[in-house]
Scaffold this motif. Structure first.
Motif, mmCIF file in Angstrom:
data_model
loop_
_atom_site.group_PDB
_atom_site.id
_atom_site.type_symbol
_atom_site.label_atom_id
_atom_site.label_comp_id
_atom_site.label_asym_id
_atom_site.label_seq_id
_atom_site.Cartn_x
_atom_site.Cartn_y
_atom_site.Cartn_z
ATOM 1 N N PHE A 1 29.960 33.478 33.172
ATOM 2 C CA PHE A 1 29.401 34.428 34.129
ATOM 3 C C PHE A 1 29.052 33.645 35.387
ATOM 4 O O PHE A 1 28.622 32.493 35.307
ATOM 5 C CB PHE A 1 28.154 35.078 33.527
ATOM 6 N N CYS A 2 29.208 34.248 36.540
ATOM 7 C CA CYS A 2 28.942 33.583 37.820
ATOM 8 C C CYS A 2 27.820 34.326 38.553
ATOM 9 O O CYS A 2 28.087 35.128 39.458
ATOM 10 C CB CYS A 2 30.207 33.529 38.670
ATOM 11 N N PRO A 3 26.563 34.072 38.206
ATOM 12 C CA PRO A 3 25.448 34.850 38.767
ATOM 13 C C PRO A 3 25.220 34.655 40.252
ATOM 14 O O PRO A 3 24.568 35.488 40.888
ATOM 15 C CB PRO A 3 24.235 34.348 37.969
ATOM 16 N N GLY A 4 25.728 33.568 40.827
ATOM 17 C CA GLY A 4 25.515 33.325 42.245
ATOM 18 C C GLY A 4 26.468 34.084 43.150
ATOM 19 O O GLY A 4 26.319 34.066 44.370
ATOM 20 N N PHE A 5 27.457 34.742 42.555
ATOM 21 C CA PHE A 5 28.421 35.552 43.311
ATOM 22 C C PHE A 5 28.172 37.016 42.955
ATOM 23 O O PHE A 5 28.304 37.404 41.793
ATOM 24 C CB PHE A 5 29.858 35.194 42.935
ATOM 25 N N VAL A 6 27.827 37.852 43.920
ATOM 26 C CA VAL A 6 27.571 39.253 43.607
ATOM 27 C C VAL A 6 28.861 40.063 43.576
ATOM 28 O O VAL A 6 28.868 41.192 43.096
ATOM 29 C CB VAL A 6 26.559 39.888 44.580
ATOM 30 N N SER A 7 29.956 39.478 44.084
ATOM 31 C CA SER A 7 31.263 40.145 44.066
ATOM 32 C C SER A 7 32.321 39.174 43.563
ATOM 33 O O SER A 7 32.291 37.980 43.887
ATOM 34 C CB SER A 7 31.666 40.618 45.473
ATOM 35 N N ASP A 8 33.257 39.694 42.789
ATOM 36 C CA ASP A 8 34.368 38.855 42.371
ATOM 37 C C ASP A 8 35.184 38.444 43.590
ATOM 38 O O ASP A 8 35.381 39.222 44.522
ATOM 39 C CB ASP A 8 35.236 39.593 41.355
ATOM 40 N N CYS A 9 35.670 37.208 43.567
ATOM 41 C CA CYS A 9 36.333 36.623 44.725
ATOM 42 C C CYS A 9 37.225 35.481 44.251
ATOM 43 O O CYS A 9 37.430 35.307 43.044
ATOM 44 C CB CYS A 9 35.276 36.104 45.710
ATOM 45 N N LEU A 10 37.746 34.707 45.187
ATOM 46 C CA LEU A 10 38.640 33.606 44.832
ATOM 47 C C LEU A 10 37.964 32.638 43.867
ATOM 48 O O LEU A 10 38.579 32.177 42.904
ATOM 49 C CB LEU A 10 39.067 32.859 46.094
ATOM 50 N N GLU A 11 36.692 32.336 44.105
ATOM 51 C CA GLU A 11 35.985 31.364 43.278
ATOM 52 C C GLU A 11 35.770 31.839 41.846
ATOM 53 O O GLU A 11 35.668 31.029 40.924
ATOM 54 C CB GLU A 11 34.634 31.006 43.909
ATOM 55 N N THR A 12 35.655 33.133 41.644
ATOM 56 C CA THR A 12 35.464 33.627 40.277
ATOM 57 C C THR A 12 36.798 33.964 39.616
ATOM 58 O O THR A 12 37.054 33.559 38.484
ATOM 59 C CB THR A 12 34.543 34.866 40.265
ATOM 60 N N LEU A 13 37.662 34.667 40.325
ATOM 61 C CA LEU A 13 38.892 35.173 39.714
ATOM 62 C C LEU A 13 39.966 34.106 39.542
ATOM 63 O O LEU A 13 40.651 34.073 38.510
ATOM 64 C CB LEU A 13 39.440 36.330 40.548
ATOM 65 N N GLU A 14 40.120 33.234 40.548
ATOM 66 C CA GLU A 14 41.150 32.192 40.434
ATOM 67 C C GLU A 14 40.583 30.890 39.873
ATOM 68 O O GLU A 14 41.079 30.360 38.887
ATOM 69 C CB GLU A 14 41.802 31.950 41.794
ATOM 70 N N GLU A 15 39.526 30.378 40.512
ATOM 71 C CA GLU A 15 38.999 29.082 40.087
ATOM 72 C C GLU A 15 38.499 29.101 38.645
ATOM 73 O O GLU A 15 38.753 28.176 37.873
ATOM 74 C CB GLU A 15 37.866 28.644 41.024
ATOM 75 N N ILE A 16 37.773 30.178 38.279
ATOM 76 C CA ILE A 16 37.256 30.273 36.915
ATOM 77 C C ILE A 16 38.209 31.054 36.016
ATOM 78 O O ILE A 16 38.608 30.588 34.947
ATOM 79 C CB ILE A 16 35.867 30.939 36.902
ATOM 80 N N GLY A 17 38.598 32.252 36.441
ATOM 81 C CA GLY A 17 39.381 33.135 35.580
ATOM 82 C C GLY A 17 40.789 32.656 35.290
ATOM 83 O O GLY A 17 41.378 33.038 34.263
ATOM 84 N N ILE A 18 41.356 31.833 36.170
ATOM 85 C CA ILE A 18 42.719 31.331 35.941
ATOM 86 C C ILE A 18 42.715 29.832 35.651
ATOM 87 O O ILE A 18 43.127 29.396 34.568
ATOM 88 C CB ILE A 18 43.621 31.643 37.147
#
Length: 267
Positions: free
Chosen positions: A213-230
């Protein structure tokens, strides 16, 4: 991509090196390479509506009955605060000079401004609701955006406080959760532990199923979807992991929209 990165990385709040040293490196080395690599990463997460960050931010603003602007790119914050003075809420829960401070630089004197909301009960409650909605594993890694350790100021403490409050609301013990920091680049020491190496270590230690979980990001973005999710997912699976569950950011969850209303009312 190049235009956005040039504006972003030229901000002295983001990169504090002397301009005569940094700008030749930026324009001669960084931009030619990073523009291409960033475009390739964005291509992996792009939606029919556009950039996920822009899409979610716009929808949040609509649900709140507010306007939105971007610190870099369009719609530009610099123009928005001139056009419609009011309350500015930077969507960075934890304060940092490089992010929140950069927004504050453009806010006219006397204009109301939310400095941070890292421990606001409604924000923590929204995080907990989103986590409960999407969790499926016993181990939870909370990944926050990283910063160079030197000059991080209160940011690290605020991230850890957010993580601790969320873990408490979820009823997790100290073994069941861990706070980490992502997005490191360059050679300086950044806030630790680093997210990707932590996930690899967990997998090698026999923890084959994790929620991230990425609590410091209120919206999914490159840092959550690509960096973490991929990317981070791939490293975890390569190290022996079997189930990597990325919990969506708050996005347009009803608890988050209500939290935004309460955060705005607090000003």
């Amino acid at each position: 991509m190049r235009s956005y990165l040039a504006e972003f990385l030229s901000d002295s709040r983001v990169v504090g090196l002397p301009r005569f040293i940094w700008l030749p490196i930026l324009y001669g080395v960084i931009l030619p390479r990073r523009s291409v690599s960033s475009a390739e990463k964005y291509a992996q997460i792009w939606t029919a509506e556009g950039s996920p960050l822009a899409v979610h931010t716009r929808k949040q603003a609509e649900l709140l009955g507010a306007d939105y602007a971007m610190r870099y790119g369009e719609p530009a914050l610099r123009e928005a605060v001139k056009r419609k003075p009011g309350l500015v809420i930077p969507l960075y829960p934890q304060y940092s000079d490089s992010a929140t401070g950069s927004v504050l630089d453009l806010v006219p004197e006397g204009m109301k401004f939310i400095r941070d909301f890292h421990a606001h009960p409604a924000y923590i409650g929204a995080l907990a609701a989103q986590a409960r909605r999407h969790r499926r594993n016993d181990r939870l890694v909370m990944s926050f955006h990283g910063l160079p350790k030197r000059g991080a100021g209160e940011y690290e403490a605020q991230c850890l406080q957010t993580a601790g409050l969320l873990a408490g609301m979820l009823g997790l013990d100290s073994v069941e959760w861990k706070a980490t920091f992502q997005s490191r680049f360059g050679f300086a020491e950044w806030l630790q532990p680093y997210t990707e190496p932590t996930l690899i270590e967990l997998a090698k230690a026999g923890v084959t199923a994790v929620d991230v979980f990425c609590p410091g990001f209120v919206s999914d973005c490159l840092e959550t979807l690509e960096e973490i999710g991929i990317t981070a997912r791939a490293r975890f699976m390569e190290a022996g992991g079997r189930d990597f569950n990325l919990i969506p950011c708050l996005n347009e969850s009803p608890e988050w929209i209500e939290a935004l209303r309460q955060i705005a009312a607090s000003a």
